[in-house]
Design an enzyme around this catalytic site. Structure first.
Site: not given
Ligand code: XIL
Length: 324
Positions: A134, A176, A212, A242, A244
């Site tokens: 990010e 990423n 996400h 990631e 979801d």
């Molecule tokens: C999130 C975790 O799922 C949480 O448990 C934590 O509190 C914060 O981070 N993008 C990412 C991940 O790259 O590392 C993040 O994970 C979600 C968003």
């Protein structure tokens, strides 16, 4: 020809893909059912939190590898590949680093040292790293609120890749980010950054799309396929890192069905692109998902298994697409 498989892992294996999940060592150790499903359904895992800098280097110069090592042992026992996440990110930095005022040289030395220690420690165990997470803002330019950026300007990004490559020349090194599913200022900016890195010889091998996205984001199939392809065309590996899909609360039977349908669409996009080699979900059970807390309770049920560990229609949808 339709294949008969009973787990995501088996289906992915046959398709030559990695299917993964984020997970946490304490859950693996405290909940046998969690561990059993994780081992059964996935041929790849990633650390949801325990490989982030605030956990690996909580004090300056003190590395804590215990939890992450336990995660690696689990993966190795179950022949799972390990995605390392993450080496440089604006969140979950240790306080000593986030709140301090290091000058540019000091900061780059700290970055080098962190990466040398961490990537060196996991050498031969972690096959790929989200080296930088990010770094870009919505407008496709550098994210300026990142402590690393404040200390070093954009130089930390390439420096992180070089340090990771120096520590493990076999590891695949990924950039990423989120909000890149469609052509937009951010995905365009990312593409330009990656092209520049490749031209300059920065050691980078892949790009991770977080994915996400809530269920209401019906992704346009052709647009998303073309977008993934333009990254694959650079010669980079592409992972969905990631995945979801939160459902607005209150969740209904209809919205669960819509979620399954959109999971079908998203996995089809990945497969049709021909460039995605790993699909990693950000957890697998609604019992443990960051979505409800991150969205302040507005979204829930973002994953493939319900709170009682029953596979949801979403699981079946992903399964069907992996078996195709
Ligand atoms: C999130 C975790 O799922 C949480 O448990 C934590 O509190 C914060 O981070 N993008 C990412 C991940 O790259 O590392 C993040 O994970 C979600 C968003």
């Amino acid at each position: 020809m339709k294949m008969t498989c009973s787990t995501l892992r088996e289906a992915a294996q046959k398709a030559g893909l990695l299917v993964g999940s984020a997970c946490c060592p304490h859950l693996i150790e405290q909940d046998p059912e969690y561990a059993a499903i994780l081992a059964r359904e996935f041929n790849c895992i990633t650390a949801e939190n325990c490989m982030k800098p605030m956990y690996l280097q909580p004090q300056h110069g003190c590395f804590e590898f215990n939890a992450a090592d336990r995660l690696c042992l689990f993966a190795e026992r179950h022949q799972q590949k390990i995605r390392g996440h993450t080496l440089a990110w604006h969140q979950q930095m240790p306080h000593w680093l986030r709140d301090a005022r290091f000058d540019k040289k000091e900061a780059l030395d700290i970055l080098d040292d962190h990466i040398a220690n961490v990537v060196g420690h996991f050498q031969g165990r972690v096959f790929c790293w989200d080296v930088v997470n990010e770094a870009l803002a919505t407008n496709g330019r550098w994210r300026t609120d990142c402590p690393w950026f404040k200390m070093t300007g954009p130089d930390y990004v390439a420096a992180a890749f070089r340090a990771a490559n120096a520590a493990d020349s076999d590891a695949l090194l990924f950039y990423n980010d989120y909000e890149m599913e469609l052509p937009c200022l951010k995905s365009d900016g990312c593409l330009l950054m990656l092209k520049r890195f490749l031209k300059e010889g920065v050691p980078i091998h892949g790009v991770g799309f977080q994915y996400h996205l809530g269920v209401e984001n019906r992704l346009d199939f052709n647009t998303c396929v073309a977008n993934l392809k333009r990254f694959g065309d650079l010669g980079l590996q592409v992972h969905l890192t990631e995945i979801d899909m939160g459902i607005p609360v209150p969740v209904t039977e209809e919205s669960r069905a819509a979620q399954a349908e959109e999971f079908t669409n998203r996995i089809r996009i990945a497969r049709a692109s021909g460039v995605v080699s790993a699909m990693v979900f950000w957890g697998f059970t609604d019992r443990h998902s960051w979505v409800p807390s991150f969205t302040h309770g507005k979204y829930d049920e973002a994953l493939l298994f319900d709170r009682g560990y029953k596979p949801k229609p979403a699981w079946q949808a992903v399964m069907n697409e992996l078996c195709r």
